[in-house]
Design an enzyme around this catalytic site. Sequence first.
Site, PDB file in Angstrom:
ATOM      1  N   ASP A  19      10.319   4.160  -7.838  1.00 26.07           N
ATOM      2  CA  ASP A  19       9.609   3.347  -8.829  1.00 26.07           C
ATOM      3  C   ASP A  19      10.199   3.544 -10.231  1.00 26.07           C
ATOM      4  O   ASP A  19       9.944   2.759 -11.129  1.00 26.07           O
ATOM      5  CB  ASP A  19       8.127   3.768  -8.862  1.00 26.07           C
ATOM      6  CG  ASP A  19       7.188   2.638  -8.466  1.00 26.07           C
ATOM      7  OD1 ASP A  19       7.656   1.489  -8.365  1.00 26.07           O
ATOM      8  OD2 ASP A  19       5.990   2.918  -8.268  1.00 26.07           O
ATOM      9  N   LYS A  42       4.796  -4.710  -0.118  1.00 21.35           N
ATOM     10  CA  LYS A  42       5.918  -3.760  -0.144  1.00 21.35           C
ATOM     11  C   LYS A  42       6.250  -3.295   1.275  1.00 21.35           C
ATOM     12  O   LYS A  42       7.418  -3.248   1.671  1.00 21.35           O
ATOM     13  CB  LYS A  42       5.579  -2.562  -1.049  1.00 21.35           C
ATOM     14  CG  LYS A  42       5.564  -2.919  -2.531  1.00 21.35           C
ATOM     15  CD  LYS A  42       4.936  -1.836  -3.408  1.00 21.35           C
ATOM     16  CE  LYS A  42       4.762  -2.364  -4.830  1.00 21.35           C
ATOM     17  NZ  LYS A  42       4.068  -1.406  -5.732  1.00 21.35           N
ATOM     18  N   GLN A  53       1.159   4.176  -5.265  1.00 22.26           N
ATOM     19  CA  GLN A  53       0.627   2.971  -5.903  1.00 22.26           C
ATOM     20  C   GLN A  53      -0.352   3.357  -7.016  1.00 22.26           C
ATOM     21  O   GLN A  53      -1.283   4.120  -6.796  1.00 22.26           O
ATOM     22  CB  GLN A  53      -0.071   2.088  -4.849  1.00 22.26           C
ATOM     23  CG  GLN A  53      -0.546   0.746  -5.385  1.00 22.26           C
ATOM     24  CD  GLN A  53       0.594  -0.154  -5.842  1.00 22.26           C
ATOM     25  OE1 GLN A  53       1.615  -0.273  -5.187  1.00 22.26           O
ATOM     26  NE2 GLN A  53       0.418  -0.786  -6.999  1.00 22.26           N
TER      27      GLN A  53
END
Length: 295
Positions: free
Chosen positions: A120, A53, A97
């Site tokens: 997200d 990412k 994460q």
Amino acid sequence: SAEIISGTEMRAAILEELRGEVAAIKEKYDTVPGLVTILVGENPASVSYVTLKVKTALGLGFHEIQDNQPEDITEDELLALIDKYNNDPSIHGILVQLPLPKHIDEEKVITAINPDKDVDGFHPVNLGRMVLGDKDGFLPCTPAGIQEMIVRSGTETSGAEVVVVGRSNIVGKPISIMMGQKGVGANSTVTMVHTRTKNLEEHCKRADILIVAAGVPNLVKPEWIKPGSTVIDVGVNRIGTAPSGKALLSGDVEFDKAKEIAGKITPVPGGVGPMTIAMLMKNTVASAWRHLGAE
Ligand code: NAD
């Protein structure tokens, strides 16, 4: 033999489009999209996801902060960190994460992110906006990537029978809702199936678009596939280790035989995976436009 839908190629095309947008943002606002990735601990899979990412964000010219925190960070410390980035005007996207260590309440952490920076798309506010079809939110990245692949592959979705295998909060449930919404790349008739479904096979056989997110290798047999249909295999299963030490991956569909029956099919790896990253970048760019435009 089916057309192989390459997520790797689609990702490259999307990133190229985003490069143009980053340049336009720079031109108009003299700044770039900002993304922070927060990684707690050193779980190898998480480390490799975050690394990719970060690399992708830097490749697009984003302002990127990789904020790595030790495994024993307290929940309060992590919440304070999120608060800091919520209030940092140079940051338009906050990614935490998952999974987090057991002593931290994941739901509490996700809910602490400003929904307008939740690139997200996991915040309950964004899930609510998704259900309402409200375009001000962020779609969760994997379902958004699946829908984007279906559209870019030229598959007709309006009136199509879509069968989704799996009902998780991050894949099966949201993609089922998204495909049934009004609009481009949607307007489908959706059936969501799961572990308690009777006659899984019969449902799959009806699908013009079959989306499989079960996490079970070879769950979907070639004879379950409607000839000419589009098959999106979301599964990522480690089925062994190559002599090089690299993990051997398989999807949830018996790919080699399925590709002789389907009209279009995604491979694993190189299918949905790369699209997920592309959608994270797309959400971050969209967030930058919104924040900068509102300033
Ligand atoms: P999950 O384990 O949370 O959910 C799996 C779902 O599949 C469950 O709802 C369950 O009811 C259903 N299921 C499992 N076995 C079944 C069976 N035998 N018959 C019918 N239904 C069954 O998993 P998830 O987080 O949704 O992920 C699913 C798969 O997708 C995993 O392999 C995961 O690694 C992969 N994944 C890939 C990406 C990506 O970017 N490519 C992103 C997220 C998840």
